[in-house]
Scaffold this motif. Structure first.
Motif, PDB file in Angstrom:
ATOM      1  N   LEU A 192      96.310  36.218  93.226  1.00 12.43           N
ATOM      2  CA  LEU A 192      95.970  37.500  93.846  1.00 12.43           C
ATOM      3  C   LEU A 192      94.843  37.399  94.869  1.00 12.43           C
ATOM      4  CD1 LEU A 192      96.173  39.536  90.549  1.00 12.43           C
ATOM      5  CD2 LEU A 192      97.591  39.979  92.562  1.00 12.43           C
ATOM      6  N   ASP A 193      93.951  36.441  94.707  1.00 14.25           N
ATOM      7  CA  ASP A 193      92.790  36.360  95.606  1.00 14.25           C
ATOM      8  C   ASP A 193      92.922  35.263  96.660  1.00 14.25           C
ATOM      9  OD1 ASP A 193      92.491  34.136  93.997  1.00 14.25           O
ATOM     10  OD2 ASP A 193      90.455  34.609  93.324  1.00 14.25           O
ATOM     11  N   ALA A 194      94.141  34.778  96.880  1.00 15.20           N
ATOM     12  CA  ALA A 194      94.329  33.726  97.891  1.00 15.20           C
ATOM     13  C   ALA A 194      93.918  34.206  99.276  1.00 15.20           C
ATOM     14  CB  ALA A 194      95.785  33.262  97.899  1.00 15.20           C
ATOM     15  N   TRP A 195      94.063  35.488  99.546  1.00 10.17           N
ATOM     16  CA  TRP A 195      93.684  36.039 100.856  1.00 10.17           C
ATOM     17  C   TRP A 195      92.213  35.768 101.150  1.00 10.17           C
ATOM     18  CZ3 TRP A 195      89.808  39.644 101.363  1.00 10.17           C
ATOM     19  CH2 TRP A 195      89.377  40.264 100.170  1.00 10.17           C
ATOM     20  N   GLU A 196      91.394  35.736 100.099  1.00 13.50           N
ATOM     21  CA  GLU A 196      89.959  35.543 100.276  1.00 13.50           C
ATOM     22  C   GLU A 196      89.563  34.077 100.155  1.00 13.50           C
ATOM     23  OE1 GLU A 196      86.045  38.041  98.851  1.00 13.50           O
ATOM     24  OE2 GLU A 196      87.641  37.750  97.394  1.00 13.50           O
ATOM     25  N   LYS A 197      90.284  33.322  99.333  1.00 11.40           N
ATOM     26  CA  LYS A 197      89.897  31.948  99.034  1.00 11.40           C
ATOM     27  C   LYS A 197      90.567  30.904  99.925  1.00 11.40           C
ATOM     28  CE  LYS A 197      87.540  33.341  95.413  1.00 11.40           C
ATOM     29  NZ  LYS A 197      86.074  33.395  95.446  1.00 11.40           N
ATOM     30  N   ASP A 198      91.808  31.161 100.359  1.00  9.43           N
ATOM     31  CA  ASP A 198      92.592  30.112 101.002  1.00  9.43           C
ATOM     32  C   ASP A 198      92.924  30.347 102.475  1.00  9.43           C
ATOM     33  OD1 ASP A 198      92.643  28.703  98.627  1.00  9.43           O
ATOM     34  OD2 ASP A 198      94.554  29.552  97.987  1.00  9.43           O
ATOM     35  N   ALA A 199      92.521  31.461 103.041  1.00 12.76           N
ATOM     36  CA  ALA A 199      92.926  31.781 104.416  1.00 12.76           C
ATOM     37  C   ALA A 199      92.479  30.706 105.408  1.00 12.76           C
ATOM     38  CB  ALA A 199      92.382  33.142 104.826  1.00 12.76           C
ATOM     39  N   ALA A 200      91.247  30.259 105.294  1.00 14.12           N
ATOM     40  CA  ALA A 200      90.746  29.242 106.235  1.00 14.12           C
ATOM     41  C   ALA A 200      91.522  27.932 106.075  1.00 14.12           C
ATOM     42  CB  ALA A 200      89.257  29.010 106.009  1.00 14.12           C
ATOM     43  N   ARG A 201      91.848  27.585 104.837  1.00 18.73           N
ATOM     44  CA  ARG A 201      92.546  26.322 104.573  1.00 18.73           C
ATOM     45  C   ARG A 201      93.947  26.318 105.158  1.00 18.73           C
ATOM     46  NH1 ARG A 201      94.728  23.870  99.100  1.00 18.73           N
ATOM     47  NH2 ARG A 201      94.704  26.045  98.465  1.00 18.73           N
ATOM     48  N   VAL A 202      94.708  27.388 104.958  1.00 26.27           N
ATOM     49  CA  VAL A 202      96.106  27.379 105.403  1.00 26.27           C
ATOM     50  C   VAL A 202      96.237  27.545 106.914  1.00 26.27           C
ATOM     51  CG1 VAL A 202      96.967  28.169 103.161  1.00 26.27           C
ATOM     52  CG2 VAL A 202      96.509  29.854 104.976  1.00 26.27           C
ATOM     53  N   TRP A 203      95.183  28.013 107.577  1.00 22.16           N
ATOM     54  CA  TRP A 203      95.219  28.156 109.036  1.00 22.16           C
ATOM     55  C   TRP A 203      94.377  27.110 109.746  1.00 22.16           C
ATOM     56  CZ3 TRP A 203      98.773  30.781 111.479  1.00 22.16           C
ATOM     57  CH2 TRP A 203      99.468  31.774 110.770  1.00 22.16           C
ATOM     58  N   ALA A 204      93.866  26.101 109.015  1.00 23.30           N
ATOM     59  CA  ALA A 204      92.937  25.116 109.586  1.00 23.30           C
ATOM     60  C   ALA A 204      93.537  24.287 110.713  1.00 23.30           C
ATOM     61  CB  ALA A 204      92.420  24.189 108.481  1.00 23.30           C
ATOM     62  N   GLU A 205      94.858  24.110 110.719  1.00 23.14           N
ATOM     63  CA  GLU A 205      95.473  23.278 111.754  1.00 23.14           C
ATOM     64  C   GLU A 205      95.862  24.073 112.995  1.00 23.14           C
ATOM     65  OE1 GLU A 205      98.687  21.139 109.919  1.00 23.14           O
ATOM     66  OE2 GLU A 205      97.417  20.514 108.252  1.00 23.14           O
ATOM     67  N   ALA A 206      95.676  25.373 112.975  1.00 21.91           N
ATOM     68  CA  ALA A 206      95.992  26.213 114.134  1.00 21.91           C
ATOM     69  C   ALA A 206      94.871  26.111 115.167  1.00 21.91           C
ATOM     70  CB  ALA A 206      96.172  27.656 113.687  1.00 21.91           C
ATOM     71  N   PRO A 207      95.166  26.439 116.432  1.00 25.58           N
ATOM     72  CA  PRO A 207      94.091  26.472 117.437  1.00 25.58           C
ATOM     73  C   PRO A 207      92.986  27.442 117.011  1.00 25.58           C
ATOM     74  CG  PRO A 207      96.259  26.635 118.460  1.00 25.58           C
ATOM     75  CD  PRO A 207      96.478  26.763 116.985  1.00 25.58           C
ATOM     76  N   GLN A 208      91.772  27.165 117.427  1.00 25.44           N
ATOM     77  CA  GLN A 208      90.629  27.960 116.981  1.00 25.44           C
ATOM     78  C   GLN A 208      90.792  29.457 117.234  1.00 25.44           C
ATOM     79  OE1 GLN A 208      88.049  26.547 115.129  1.00 25.44           O
ATOM     80  NE2 GLN A 208      87.698  28.717 114.693  1.00 25.44           N
ATOM     81  N   PRO A 209      91.312  29.889 118.400  1.00 27.04           N
ATOM     82  CA  PRO A 209      91.490  31.337 118.594  1.00 27.04           C
ATOM     83  C   PRO A 209      92.445  31.950 117.563  1.00 27.04           C
ATOM     84  CG  PRO A 209      91.621  30.204 120.704  1.00 27.04           C
ATOM     85  CD  PRO A 209      91.605  29.135 119.635  1.00 27.04           C
ATOM     86  N   VAL A 210      93.466  31.197 117.174  1.00 24.42           N
ATOM     87  CA  VAL A 210      94.403  31.686 116.151  1.00 24.42           C
ATOM     88  C   VAL A 210      93.696  31.761 114.803  1.00 24.42           C
ATOM     89  CG1 VAL A 210      96.558  31.213 114.915  1.00 24.42           C
ATOM     90  CG2 VAL A 210      96.417  30.819 117.393  1.00 24.42           C
ATOM     91  N   GLN A 211      92.925  30.735 114.472  1.00 30.97           N
ATOM     92  CA  GLN A 211      92.160  30.745 113.217  1.00 30.97           C
ATOM     93  C   GLN A 211      91.248  31.971 113.155  1.00 30.97           C
ATOM     94  OE1 GLN A 211      90.188  27.093 111.938  1.00 30.97           O
ATOM     95  NE2 GLN A 211      91.420  25.940 113.420  1.00 30.97           N
ATOM     96  N   ASP A 212      90.549  32.226 114.228  1.00 32.39           N
ATOM     97  CA  ASP A 212      89.611  33.355 114.259  1.00 32.39           C
ATOM     98  C   ASP A 212      90.346  34.678 114.093  1.00 32.39           C
ATOM     99  OD1 ASP A 212      87.627  31.491 114.673  1.00 32.39           O
ATOM    100  OD2 ASP A 212      87.509  31.848 116.837  1.00 32.39           O
TER     101      ASP A 212
END
Length: 200
Positions: free
Chosen positions: A83-103
């Motif tokens: 249930l809390d993946a939105w808070e815990k894992d968002a940075a991890r699953v988007w880490a390979e995206a370009p920085q503007p997409v990550q932000d």
């Protein structure tokens, strides 16, 4: 099997051939295919609990209305989600995206979920459904049969699988070889009743 045929021939099967088994490799392939399903914001918050221990499967059957397929199918999978993946894992699953997409995604995810427990639960349930359906179609494509199940005591099953407090069970799915042919489809609503064009 062509995907159209897999969809048309997939049925909720209740009786399974107890002599049929799946190897660890066959089970893992099905689980890997299931995990290719989309999840909300690519959070990949679904967790698949594959229960192979016969004693544990019997205990789950005991709190699942004594439905035979829980122990007689070749494979039992509890489709759960964090249930809390939105808070815990968002940075991890988007880490390979370009920085503007990550932000952008970091802000969008936080805005969408923060302070909204119903949204958090709704999204994991939707993702559980997508993963479960992908598992069932992957199995059918390999000539296997399945049954999605929610006829069980969710709290009791959560205790049995030691579900962490920040997770929820969506449903469970059994996979195997049918022992009895599916009954004919009945009660299907007319296409024009089920499909609405543009607005109700």
């Amino acid at each position: 099997m062509h995907i159209d045929e897999a969809i048309r021939s997939r049925r909720a099967i209740k009786a399974y051939d107890t002599n049929h088994s799946l190897s660890r490799e066959e089970k893992d392939e099905l689980l890997q295919l299931a995990l290719l399903a989309p999840t909300a914001f690519n959070l990949q918050h679904v967790r698949l609990v594959e229960v192979s221990d016969p004693a544990l499967r019997q205990r789950i059957r005991d709190v699942a209305w004594d439905q035979a397929q829980v122990t007689e199918a070749s494979m039992l999978v509890l489709v759960c989600a964090r249930l809390d993946a939105w808070e815990k894992d968002a940075a991890r699953v988007w880490a390979e995206a370009p920085q503007p997409v990550q932000d952008f995604m970091s802000g969008a995810i936080d805005t969408y979920y923060r302070g909204k427990p119903q949204v958090q639960r709704d999204e994991v349930m939707r993702s559980c459904g997508l993963v479960a359906q992908t598992l069932m179609l992957a199995a059918r494509g390999k000539g296997l049969d399945t049954c999605p199940m929610d006829g069980f005591d969710f709290d009791a099953v959560a205790d049995l699988i030691r579900l962490p407090e920040n997770h929820a069970i969506g449903l469970m799915v059994v996979v195997g070889k049918q022992a009895v042919a599916a009954r004919p489809r009945i009660g299907k609503l007319a296409f024009d009743e089920a499909v609405i064009r543009n607005q109700f």
